[in-house]
Write a protein that holds these residues in place. Structure first.
Motif, PDB file in Angstrom:
ATOM      1  N   MET A 145       0.671  -1.346   0.426  1.00 17.89           N
ATOM      2  CA  MET A 145      -0.500   0.097   0.087  1.00 17.89           C
ATOM      3  C   MET A 145       1.089   1.034   0.055  1.00 17.89           C
ATOM      4  O   MET A 145       2.094   1.398   1.097  1.00 17.89           O
ATOM      5  CB  MET A 145      -1.127   0.172   0.726  1.00 17.89           C
ATOM      6  N   LEU A 146       0.857   2.159  -0.814  1.00 15.40           N
ATOM      7  CA  LEU A 146       1.666   3.802  -1.424  1.00 15.40           C
ATOM      8  C   LEU A 146       0.831   4.724  -0.268  1.00 15.40           C
ATOM      9  O   LEU A 146      -0.224   4.080  -0.522  1.00 15.40           O
ATOM     10  CB  LEU A 146       1.489   3.654  -2.813  1.00 15.40           C
ATOM     11  N   PHE A 147       1.594   5.144  -0.049  1.00 21.62           N
ATOM     12  CA  PHE A 147       1.386   6.555   0.591  1.00 21.62           C
ATOM     13  C   PHE A 147       0.688   7.407  -0.156  1.00 21.62           C
ATOM     14  O   PHE A 147      -1.072   7.726  -0.203  1.00 21.62           O
ATOM     15  CB  PHE A 147       2.252   7.777   1.030  1.00 21.62           C
ATOM     16  N   ASN A 148       0.557   7.507  -1.904  1.00 23.04           N
ATOM     17  CA  ASN A 148      -0.301   8.483  -2.371  1.00 23.04           C
ATOM     18  C   ASN A 148      -0.978   7.555  -3.635  1.00 23.04           C
ATOM     19  O   ASN A 148      -0.792   7.433  -4.775  1.00 23.04           O
ATOM     20  CB  ASN A 148       1.029   9.342  -3.974  1.00 23.04           C
ATOM     21  N   SER A 149      -1.748   6.121  -3.103  1.00 25.10           N
ATOM     22  CA  SER A 149      -2.648   5.779  -3.508  1.00 25.10           C
ATOM     23  C   SER A 149      -4.036   6.035  -3.301  1.00 25.10           C
ATOM     24  O   SER A 149      -4.483   6.080  -2.004  1.00 25.10           O
ATOM     25  CB  SER A 149      -2.067   3.936  -3.280  1.00 25.10           C
ATOM     26  N   LEU A 150      -5.037   5.387  -4.089  1.00 26.97           N
ATOM     27  CA  LEU A 150      -6.294   5.022  -2.802  1.00 26.97           C
ATOM     28  C   LEU A 150      -6.351   4.673  -2.391  1.00 26.97           C
ATOM     29  O   LEU A 150      -7.750   4.781  -1.857  1.00 26.97           O
ATOM     30  CB  LEU A 150      -7.208   5.209  -4.137  1.00 26.97           C
ATOM     31  N   HIS A 151      -5.920   3.001  -2.434  1.00 22.66           N
ATOM     32  CA  HIS A 151      -6.286   2.431  -1.273  1.00 22.66           C
ATOM     33  C   HIS A 151      -5.592   3.078   0.548  1.00 22.66           C
ATOM     34  O   HIS A 151      -6.231   3.222   1.390  1.00 22.66           O
ATOM     35  CB  HIS A 151      -4.917   1.370  -1.229  1.00 22.66           C
ATOM     36  N   PHE A 152      -4.690   3.763   0.521  1.00 22.77           N
ATOM     37  CA  PHE A 152      -4.379   4.549   1.424  1.00 22.77           C
ATOM     38  C   PHE A 152      -5.013   5.464   1.764  1.00 22.77           C
ATOM     39  O   PHE A 152      -5.405   5.983   2.742  1.00 22.77           O
ATOM     40  CB  PHE A 152      -2.525   5.344   1.403  1.00 22.77           C
ATOM     41  N   ILE A 179       0.937  13.418 -10.389  1.00 23.87           N
ATOM     42  CA  ILE A 179       0.512  11.634 -11.302  1.00 23.87           C
ATOM     43  C   ILE A 179       0.582  11.195 -10.331  1.00 23.87           C
ATOM     44  O   ILE A 179       1.208  11.165  -9.239  1.00 23.87           O
ATOM     45  CB  ILE A 179       2.213  12.272 -11.966  1.00 23.87           C
ATOM     46  N   PHE A 180      -0.754  10.754 -10.589  1.00 25.39           N
ATOM     47  CA  PHE A 180      -1.306   9.686  -9.656  1.00 25.39           C
ATOM     48  C   PHE A 180      -1.593   8.812 -10.409  1.00 25.39           C
ATOM     49  O   PHE A 180      -2.450   7.916 -10.453  1.00 25.39           O
ATOM     50  CB  PHE A 180      -3.011  10.547  -9.297  1.00 25.39           C
ATOM     51  N   ASN A 181      -0.504   8.204 -10.519  1.00 25.40           N
ATOM     52  CA  ASN A 181      -0.415   6.803 -11.061  1.00 25.40           C
ATOM     53  C   ASN A 181       0.471   5.629 -10.232  1.00 25.40           C
ATOM     54  O   ASN A 181       0.535   4.455 -10.827  1.00 25.40           O
ATOM     55  CB  ASN A 181       0.425   6.322 -12.314  1.00 25.40           C
ATOM     56  N   SER A 182      -0.038   5.650  -8.484  1.00 25.57           N
ATOM     57  CA  SER A 182       0.866   4.416  -7.684  1.00 25.57           C
ATOM     58  C   SER A 182       1.820   4.566  -7.688  1.00 25.57           C
ATOM     59  O   SER A 182       2.329   3.713  -8.098  1.00 25.57           O
ATOM     60  CB  SER A 182      -0.397   4.257  -7.464  1.00 25.57           C
ATOM     61  N   THR A 183       3.211   5.693  -8.493  1.00 22.63           N
ATOM     62  CA  THR A 183       4.312   5.287  -8.251  1.00 22.63           C
ATOM     63  C   THR A 183       5.371   4.915  -6.876  1.00 22.63           C
ATOM     64  O   THR A 183       4.792   5.915  -6.191  1.00 22.63           O
ATOM     65  CB  THR A 183       4.876   6.166  -9.168  1.00 22.63           C
ATOM     66  N   SER A 184       5.335   3.520  -6.643  1.00 26.94           N
ATOM     67  CA  SER A 184       6.237   3.451  -5.901  1.00 26.94           C
ATOM     68  C   SER A 184       7.215   4.329  -5.517  1.00 26.94           C
ATOM     69  O   SER A 184       8.119   5.137  -6.325  1.00 26.94           O
ATOM     70  CB  SER A 184       7.090   1.273  -5.637  1.00 26.94           C
ATOM     71  N   PHE A 185       7.998   4.803  -4.226  1.00 27.83           N
ATOM     72  CA  PHE A 185       9.128   5.460  -3.775  1.00 27.83           C
ATOM     73  C   PHE A 185      10.464   4.842  -3.467  1.00 27.83           C
ATOM     74  O   PHE A 185      10.252   3.657  -3.168  1.00 27.83           O
ATOM     75  CB  PHE A 185       8.318   5.545  -2.566  1.00 27.83           C
ATOM     76  N   ILE A 186      11.247   5.321  -4.226  1.00 29.57           N
ATOM     77  CA  ILE A 186      13.039   5.044  -4.490  1.00 29.57           C
ATOM     78  C   ILE A 186      13.156   4.089  -3.424  1.00 29.57           C
ATOM     79  O   ILE A 186      14.016   3.304  -3.196  1.00 29.57           O
ATOM     80  CB  ILE A 186      13.357   5.771  -4.494  1.00 29.57           C
ATOM     81  N   TYR A 187      12.879   4.100  -2.316  1.00 33.66           N
ATOM     82  CA  TYR A 187      14.263   3.580  -1.247  1.00 33.66           C
ATOM     83  C   TYR A 187      13.291   2.541  -0.540  1.00 33.66           C
ATOM     84  O   TYR A 187      12.830   1.669   0.151  1.00 33.66           O
ATOM     85  CB  TYR A 187      13.647   4.349   0.151  1.00 33.66           C
ATOM     86  N   PHE A 188      11.289   1.821  -1.292  1.00 33.44           N
ATOM     87  CA  PHE A 188      10.932   1.569  -0.954  1.00 33.44           C
ATOM     88  C   PHE A 188      11.837  -0.340  -1.369  1.00 33.44           C
ATOM     89  O   PHE A 188      11.637  -1.384  -1.000  1.00 33.44           O
ATOM     90  CB  PHE A 188       9.641   1.103  -2.232  1.00 33.44           C
ATOM     91  N   GLN A 189      11.970   0.219  -2.549  1.00 34.66           N
ATOM     92  CA  GLN A 189      13.839  -1.369  -2.853  1.00 34.66           C
ATOM     93  C   GLN A 189      14.064  -1.513  -1.503  1.00 34.66           C
ATOM     94  O   GLN A 189      15.735  -2.752  -2.362  1.00 34.66           O
ATOM     95  CB  GLN A 189      13.888  -1.070  -4.716  1.00 34.66           C
ATOM     96  N   LYS A 196       6.613  14.596  -3.360  1.00 31.88           N
ATOM     97  CA  LYS A 196       5.816  13.492  -4.390  1.00 31.88           C
ATOM     98  C   LYS A 196       5.741  13.292  -5.376  1.00 31.88           C
ATOM     99  O   LYS A 196       6.092  12.889  -6.570  1.00 31.88           O
ATOM    100  CB  LYS A 196       5.663  12.252  -3.323  1.00 31.88           C
ATOM    101  N   VAL A 197       4.398  13.672  -5.157  1.00 32.06           N
ATOM    102  CA  VAL A 197       3.387  13.560  -6.763  1.00 32.06           C
ATOM    103  C   VAL A 197       4.304  14.639  -7.565  1.00 32.06           C
ATOM    104  O   VAL A 197       3.507  14.947  -8.808  1.00 32.06           O
ATOM    105  CB  VAL A 197       2.446  13.396  -6.040  1.00 32.06           C
ATOM    106  N   VAL A 198       4.110  15.912  -7.016  1.00 32.34           N
ATOM    107  CA  VAL A 198       4.560  17.230  -7.752  1.00 32.34           C
ATOM    108  C   VAL A 198       6.143  17.480  -8.494  1.00 32.34           C
ATOM    109  O   VAL A 198       6.445  17.650  -9.365  1.00 32.34           O
ATOM    110  CB  VAL A 198       3.955  18.150  -7.517  1.00 32.34           C
TER     111      VAL A 198
END
Length: 490
Positions: free
Chosen positions: A1-8, A479-489, A204-206
């Motif tokens: 679940m991403l902070f920048n997602s509809l799910h969150f 940009i709201f395409n649920s792009t993951s955060f870099i540090y998640f990897q 993040k998104v802008v």
């Protein structure tokens, strides 16, 4: 679940509503269930790995608390370290060291077997929660922290969802007392947390996701863009992308925790305003750099040993830090570069002071600091090439071509080159440039005066017009395409 997602966007208000609606004795259980649900939304089976880490370290800490000396506690410390770091090795580093051993054996013409290749998916956040739990165990072993007796509270410390997957890496002495307290509904604190979450989402998104539109085409195919100006532009873009991405996540994590009544430590403090690389590391990813300082650098002897050994300690810490970020030679080089920067900075300090006296810079501290900021930014930006490149071949290609083609370009030609490259991204790049400027301006202002104090001095209408303006910027420019955060990897 991403902070920048509809799910969150659905998950978080539900958790907050239930949290303040339940009696205090049930809130910890709610947060623990919510945290595991949050983590299982990526890959449910890896929640078992998180639970295994929690059970092992809870019991190890509990057993150590019953033993009077460090010598008696040591077996439990070793059990925890071997289990945690061994798990991290298997999931993250096994294939890297396997390949390195094969390559070394081939170079030395030694009969080294290839061995198996593990096709394991890296559990999200494993490096973060492993280091957090290991820090707790070391603190208990050294007697700096009393072992937590409540299993549910310790499980929440390891798995608390705002910082579970990308930090900040918190200490038991800071967070466990907060989990013992009751947190009442506080309008001012909740608004402050929501404001911080909105600011992180903006970054993040802008900012970050817009800059990615320029960064990704160049770094994913550098040989198709060998012109120095484009490589420099992409490198600078990534320098701000990774800051917007990672500090944006941290702001959202700290904001979410604040809404629920908890305080995380500051993880970024305007790092690109640093006038030296040591200062940069006191401002960038503060929780990780302080973790390595306390649990690796100081135990190695820190700076209390002979200069040569102290320099070796610095290099070792930053090589380990590079490897922590990823099982790739590019990360090792990135860490090694920063270690080298720090060694040279320490070694050359008397020379810098002497030069400042001879050139008159000592009498102009503002100018001296400005030059230091420019040099530090350049060194950090160059090192980011190795952090972002997909492999060493790409990183070295970019490094070799940074200054190529500039002498053949005049102002009009350079403008044409950049516009031709960005013809599909002109609106996005303009938005990203605007976002970077606003981000730097706001955070510079925040470094001069507390945002809380400044906002408190503003009329109610002014504050809410500002909130509405930020929300509109996010909605229309993000940009709201649920792009993951870099540090998640990592």
């Amino acid at each position: 679940m991403l902070f920048n997602s509809l799910h969150f966007l659905v998950f978080f208000p539900v958790v907050v509503g239930l949290y303040y609606g339940l009696p205090p004795r049930w809130r910890g259980a709610l947060l623990l269930l919510a945290s595991y649900y949050f983590y299982m939304s990526w890959r449910a089976v890896y929640a078992l790995l998180l639970l295994a880490t929690t059970v092992l370290d809870y019991y190890s800490g509990y057993r150590m608390s019953q033993l009077p000396t460090r010598r008696a506690r040591r077996p439990w410390l070793y059990l925890s370290l071997v289990s945690n770091l061994g798990t991290l090795f298997v999931f993250k580093y096994f294939n890297f060291f396997r390949d390195a051993a094969v390559q070394l054996g081939s170079a030395l013409q030694l009969p080294v077997g290839a061995g198996p290749v593990l096709g394991l998916l890296l559990p999200v956040g494993v490096s973060f929660y492993t280091f957090q739990s290991v820090g707790y165990i070391i603190d208990v072993y050294q007697g700096r922290l009393a072992a937590e007796r409540n299993f549910g509270r310790f499980a929440l410390f390891v798995a608390f969802f705002p910082q579970l997957v990308a930090g900040p890496i918190e200490r038991g002495g800071h967070m466990l007392p907060q989990f013992r307290r009751e947190h009442s509904f506080d309008y001012v604190r909740i608004v402050s947390g929501l404001r911080l979450m909105a600011w992180g989402l903006f970054k993040k998104v802008v900012v970050a996701d817009r800059l990615a539109l320029l960064v990704n085409p160049v770094f994913n195919n550098p040989r198709q863009h060998p012109e120095g100006p484009l490589l420099v532009l992409a490198t600078l873009a990534f320098t701000f992308q990774i800051y917007g991405d990672f500090s944006g996540y941290t702001d959202m994590a700290r904001g979410a925790a604040r809404v629920l009544g908890f305080d995380f430590n500051l993880n970024f403090r305007q790092p690109y305003q640093s006038a030296s690389v040591p200062e940069f590391w006191r401002r960038w990813h503060i929780s990780l750099s302080s973790w390595f300082r306390d649990y690796v650098y100081i135990p190695l002897g820190g700076s209390r040993v002979a200069p040569a050994r102290a320099y070796g300690n610095l290099l070792a810490v930053f090589l380990i830090s590079g490897l922590w970020h990823g099982a790739n030679w590019t990360f090792l080089v990135w860490g090694g570069l920063h270690g080298l920067y720090l060694v040279l900075s320490t070694w050359a300090r008397p020379l810098r002071e002497r030069l400042a006296q001879l050139t008159g810079l000592a009498a102009h501290p503002g100018l001296r600091r400005g030059l230091g900021v420019l040099v530090t930014f350049g060194l950090v930006a160059y090192a980011w090439i190795f952090f972002r490149a997909n492999n060493m071949g790409d990183a070295l290609f970019i490094s070799r071509h940074l200054f190529s083609g500039w002498h053949n370009l005049h102002g009009r030609q350079l403008t044409t080159l950049l516009l031709d490259f960005s013809q599909h991204y002109r609106p996005e790049l303009a938005v990203a440039a605007l976002g970077v400027g606003l981000m730097l301006l706001v955070e510079y202002a925040a470094s001069r005066r507390s945002p809380q104090a400044w906002l408190a001095a503003q009329p109610f209408a002014t504050r809410w017009v500002g909130y509405a303006g930020l929300a509109l910027l996010i909605l229309y420019l993000g940009i709201f395409n649920s792009t993951s955060f870099i540090y998640f990897q990592f």
